[in-house]
Write a protein that holds these residues in place. Structure first.
Motif, PDB file in Angstrom:
ATOM      1  N   UNK A  53       0.438  -1.321   0.234  1.00 14.28           N
ATOM      2  CA  UNK A  53      -0.259  -0.159   0.238  1.00 14.28           C
ATOM      3  C   UNK A  53       0.820   1.223   0.211  1.00 14.28           C
ATOM      4  N   UNK A  54       2.054   1.171  -0.621  1.00 12.79           N
ATOM      5  CA  UNK A  54       3.249   2.447   0.334  1.00 12.79           C
ATOM      6  C   UNK A  54       2.213   3.279  -0.744  1.00 12.79           C
ATOM      7  N   UNK A  55       2.210   3.585  -1.924  1.00 11.06           N
ATOM      8  CA  UNK A  55       1.930   4.284  -3.106  1.00 11.06           C
ATOM      9  C   UNK A  55       0.823   4.541  -3.112  1.00 11.06           C
ATOM     10  N   UNK A  61      -5.071  10.072  -7.567  1.00 12.07           N
ATOM     11  CA  UNK A  61      -6.197  10.647  -6.686  1.00 12.07           C
ATOM     12  C   UNK A  61      -7.257   9.702  -7.276  1.00 12.07           C
ATOM     13  N   UNK A  62      -8.666   9.683  -6.619  1.00  9.75           N
ATOM     14  CA  UNK A  62      -8.547  10.491  -5.317  1.00  9.75           C
ATOM     15  C   UNK A  62      -7.880   8.909  -3.879  1.00  9.75           C
ATOM     16  N   UNK A  63      -6.778   9.557  -2.546  1.00 11.10           N
ATOM     17  CA  UNK A  63      -5.811   9.232  -2.468  1.00 11.10           C
ATOM     18  C   UNK A  63      -6.328   8.070  -0.855  1.00 11.10           C
ATOM     19  N   UNK A  64      -5.815   6.878  -0.884  1.00 12.39           N
ATOM     20  CA  UNK A  64      -6.839   5.343  -0.764  1.00 12.39           C
ATOM     21  C   UNK A  64      -6.238   5.176   0.291  1.00 12.39           C
ATOM     22  N   UNK A  65      -6.861   5.621   1.318  1.00  7.08           N
ATOM     23  CA  UNK A  65      -6.529   5.475   2.603  1.00  7.08           C
ATOM     24  C   UNK A  65      -6.747   4.661   3.731  1.00  7.08           C
ATOM     25  N   UNK A 105       5.225   7.321   6.006  1.00  9.69           N
ATOM     26  CA  UNK A 105       4.270   7.156   5.139  1.00  9.69           C
ATOM     27  C   UNK A 105       3.236   8.558   5.842  1.00  9.69           C
ATOM     28  N   UNK A 106       2.255   9.387   6.610  1.00  8.65           N
ATOM     29  CA  UNK A 106       1.861   9.983   7.272  1.00  8.65           C
ATOM     30  C   UNK A 106       3.146  11.614   6.554  1.00  8.65           C
ATOM     31  N   UNK A 107       3.791  11.918   6.855  1.00  7.67           N
ATOM     32  CA  UNK A 107       4.544  13.058   6.756  1.00  7.67           C
ATOM     33  C   UNK A 107       4.952  12.896   5.724  1.00  7.67           C
ATOM     34  N   UNK A 108       5.469  11.849   4.193  1.00 14.38           N
ATOM     35  CA  UNK A 108       5.210  12.650   3.748  1.00 14.38           C
ATOM     36  C   UNK A 108       4.175  12.855   2.355  1.00 14.38           C
ATOM     37  N   UNK A 139      16.243   6.429   3.360  1.00 16.39           N
ATOM     38  CA  UNK A 139      16.727   6.484   1.653  1.00 16.39           C
ATOM     39  C   UNK A 139      15.776   5.653   0.785  1.00 16.39           C
ATOM     40  N   UNK A 140      15.515   4.727   1.174  1.00 15.83           N
ATOM     41  CA  UNK A 140      14.202   4.302  -0.383  1.00 15.83           C
ATOM     42  C   UNK A 140      13.584   5.112  -0.085  1.00 15.83           C
ATOM     43  N   UNK A 141      12.709   4.919   1.123  1.00 14.83           N
ATOM     44  CA  UNK A 141      11.532   6.313   1.185  1.00 14.83           C
ATOM     45  C   UNK A 141      11.787   8.161   0.181  1.00 14.83           C
TER      46      UNK A 141
END
Lengths: 466, 325
Positions: free
Chosen positions: A420-422, A427-431, B164-167, B269-271
């Protein structure tokens, strides 16, 4: 049906048996019983323990594995499905089978992405209805809110009913035990006049029943937490992830405990060159940053599994073997702390009078180590196990993210977050994937942290402060 | 003092030798060069000649520990072990699978990692001490309890969540910092703010709580009562007496932060797309490049042993008793 016991299953059963045995031992030993009572007497500690117990129950359900019987005609050998299922899979079979094509938001009835749909010879790009959610609604845009609320309420009431039943059972038990009336027992519990914080436990149980009742009722017709990229119901995925987290959290310490305890006691008691050698060994292992050591060993492990595919007949065996070895590797990199602690404690105990008395009586070294020293460092083992649990659960997520954690095919918080990292950048964000994974992980780790605080305070208010 | 330092240095060298042997054993005995060749050339049906050629190219074609064909001392020196280990000792790590020199890569990538790790280290330790001392001023009050609850909650949040949220929040929604990337020179500041902040935040809970316990323990000692009896103010007691005496456990835990930083660097670093040692490690893991991972294991351990040594010296500086041992 054919019962399947995977490697980690054996260890889980072993842990359960050992826990029961230990609990039985605690009940028979007054000083241990009183210490444990102290741990559970703290309201936050017992609340956390209740939440943990619920998670463990889910994990155990997910540990009873079997393969479905496909055909069993007389004269031929019965054939079994290739898929290894667990009791939890059976209970959540509706959620498991209810897959979508791709993403969908929590409680949605439409898919996340537009698709070209041809109706009456005309092709339009619309949000298609989901295949397995909200299908019973005639006019979803109008009826959904009401339907969700009714179903949620019914589920919540069912959950509260279960909680009420439990409360009645507890009151009855309490009144039998104390020889008082039911009303008196209930008022004791309600006003917190019990030795154990039963009120807090009951409160936590009701909250859990309320939440799980609601979620379960809704999950029959909706995807409560949405679906992930390949359309799996996230509620099901996150339930499956719990076992992985629990296994990693407990097995890693357990697998290597014999080494840590054995070497620690030996080094502390015997001293001399043995002590020097053992100290050298753990300094060397301790000096390798654990992620790198894990990266190295997991790479080697993957090569081994690739080169010996015949040892692992099903996919479940393969992912399970990787989980098992990951636990071993995690344990191998973390036993040094426990070893050092035990060594320090044994050096102190070595000078104690009862040990000197044992030596004077000519008790053999082996017997001194196993009978006189081991029980007296048990509390350190216990505390370190409870403390390392939450750290290991958090570490799993990071390791899976880096690509050296559990098998990508295995459900775990790490793989869930990794896939789920990306998603937030769409858009819209998948939260919802991240929100689900993080909130369950947070609940698990937070309750583990709180419980470990209670245990530590009860056993050893001063020994370990990390 | 000199005696103490010399002893620690010799012990560190011994530990390094042990690490070298252990990594060699892991990478060459458990996982033989044949396995490596097969993995790289793909599949099980690889011709024996191809494996031999691959091994010769990478210098793995000699016996591992004992060369029986050679005579005299060459029996011991003409082995993979000696050639590889001695190489590592004078920083010759060999080549990556793509043929780049690993030592050169390390030299190039150490800068960005240090640029990120140094501020993290200073800010994390500094902030944690400040917060812990702050809690000490309000100890056993509601504020202290709230603080501890917040710390436990902070500890229970996965570092991935912060990243993730910070970014997402600061990089995407508010567009305060670039999402990822790196540029050398003074321009690196804007790229480093977010990763540093994220990492400090994810460390804050555990560290502050630890320092709080250390301070609490020190506050119960007799010298604190004496200092108070002399009429010193609470802040003087905390800042000069308690802080000074808590230095040893703080140095220990700060020393432990360093390997944690390396770990953190791998993920961060990878993020954030920083071309440092962490992303190099990830590259090695993804390509299943054993040479990179092995070099990183040795390099990481070297840093760790060095930190241990520095921690020991810091002990000697902070506590005169250590010097006299």
């Amino acid at each position: 049906m054919k019962i399947v016991v995977l490697w980690t299953d054996w260890v889980v059963f072993f842990v359960l048996a050992a826990t029961l045995l230990y609990a039985w031992n605690v009940l028979r030993t007054p000083h241990l019983a009183s210490t444990w009572r102290k741990a559970f007497a703290s309201p936050t500690g017992s609340a956390a323990a209740t939440v943990l117990a619920a998670f463990v129950a889910i994990g155990v359900l997910d540990t009873l594995h079997y393969r479905r019987l496909l055909s069993n005609s007389t004269g031929t050998a019965p054939t079994y499905g290739t898929e290894t299922l667990s009791l939890l899979d059976h209970l959540l079979r509706k959620q498991q089978a209810g897959k979508e094509r791709s993403y969908s938001a929590p409680l949605a009835y439409l898919a996340y992405e537009k698709e070209a749909v041809t109706t009456n010879g005309e092709t339009r790009r619309i949000y298609p209805r989901l295949i397995n959610a909200g299908t019973h609604l005639q006019d979803p845009a109008r009826d959904r809110a009401a339907d969700v609320i009714t179903r949620g309420l019914v589920g919540a009431i069912k959950g509260m009913f279960v909680a009420g039943l439990l409360a009645c059972l507890l009151t009855w038990f309490k009144s039998r035990r104390n020889g008082r009336g039911l009303a008196a027992a209930w008022s004791d519990i309600r006003s917190g006049r019990t030795r154990m914080p039963l009120r807090v436990v009951l409160g936590t149980v009701s909250v859990l029943c309320f939440l799980s009742g609601t979620v379960l009722a809704l999950s029959v017709e909706y995807h409560v937490f949405g679906t992930d990229r390949v359309g799996n119901d996230l509620f099901y995925v996150v339930m499956k992830s719990l076992r992985t987290a629990l296994v990693i959290g407990t097995l890693s310490t357990l697998v290597t405990m014999p080494i840590a305890v054995g070497l620690g006691i030996l080094a502390g008691y015997l001293g001399g060159w043995i002590d020097e050698v053992i100290q050298y060994i753990y300094t060397v292992i301790n000096s390798i940053p654990y992620v790198l050591l894990i990266a190295a060993t997991v790479l080697i492990l993957m090569t081994f599994i690739d080169n010996h595919a015949d040892l692992f007949p099903t996919a479940a065996n393969r992912t399970d073997a990787r989980l098992f070895f990951l636990c071993v590797i995690l344990g191998m990199t973390s036993w040094t702390d426990l070893c050092r602690l035990i060594r320090g404690e044994v050096i102190k105990l070595r000078e104690a009078e009862y040990i000197q008395a044992a030596q004077a009586f000519g008790v053999s070294t082996w017997r001194i180590l196993s009978v006189h020293l081991l029980p007296n460092v048990m509390h350190l083992i216990l505390i370190s196990m409870v403390i390392s649990f939450s750290g290991l659960v958090l570490a799993e997520a990071v390791l899976s993210y880096v690509g050296i954690g559990v098998d990508p095919a295995m459900q775990s918080f790490g793989t869930l977050i990794n896939t789920a990292r990306l998603e937030l950048s769409r858009k819209p964000a998948i939260w919802w994937t991240l929100a689900t994974a993080f909130s369950f992980m947070f609940t698990l780790v937070l309750s583990a942290n709180i419980f470990s605080d209670a245990v530590r305070d009860a056993f050893d208010p001063r020994a370990i402060h990390n | 003092m000199i005696n103490y330092i010399v002893r620690r240095v010799i012990y560190s060298l011994l530990v390094l030798a042990g690490i070298n042997f252990l990594t060699f054993f892991l990478f060459f005995s458990i996982n033989t060069p044949d396995d490596m060749a097969r993995l790289q050339l793909g599949g099980k049906r690889v011709a024996a000649e191809a494996i031999a050629r691959w091994k010769a190219e990478h210098g793995y074609d000699k016996p591992l520990y004992l060369n029986l064909k050679a005579g005299g001392t060459a029996m011991l020196t003409h082995t993979v072990f000696v050639e590889n280990s001695l190489g590592i000792l004078h920083l010759n790590f060999g080549k990556t699978l793509e043929g780049r020199d690993i030592a050169w890569e390390l030299g190039k990538r150490v800068g960005p990692t240090l640029a990120m790790a140094t501020p993290v280290f200073i800010v994390a330790v500094g902030l944690s001490i400040v917060f812990a001392l702050g809690l000490m001023l309000f100890r056993y009050s509601t504020l202290d309890t709230v603080g501890v609850v917040a710390l436990v909650a902070l500890m229970s949040i996965s570092s991935l969540f912060f990243i993730i949220t910070g970014q997402y929040v600061f990089g995407k929604l508010m567009a305060l910092a670039p999402l990822s990337g790196f540029s050398p020179g003074p321009g690196m500041f804007k790229f480093l703010v977010l990763p540093v902040a994220v990492y400090v935040l994810s460390q804050l809970g555990a560290d502050t709580r630890l320092y709080r316990t250390i301070f609490l323990e020190e506050l119960g000692r007799d010298y604190v009562r004496t200092a108070r009896a002399k009429g010193l103010s609470e802040s003087t007691v905390l800042l000069t007496h308690v802080l000074r005496n808590s230095l040893i456990p703080i140095i220990t835990s700060a020393g432990l932060l360093l390997p944690a930083l390396l770990t953190g660097a791998i993920v961060l670093e990878s993020f954030f797309g920083i071309p440092g040692l962490g992303s190099f490690t990830i590259e090695g893991i993804n390509n299943q490049d054993f040479a990179i991972v092995r070099a990183m294991v040795f390099f990481g351990s070297f840093v760790y042993v060095l930190t241990y040594l520095l921690t020991d010296f810091a002990y000697a500086w902070a506590d005169p008793r250590v010097r006299l041992q």
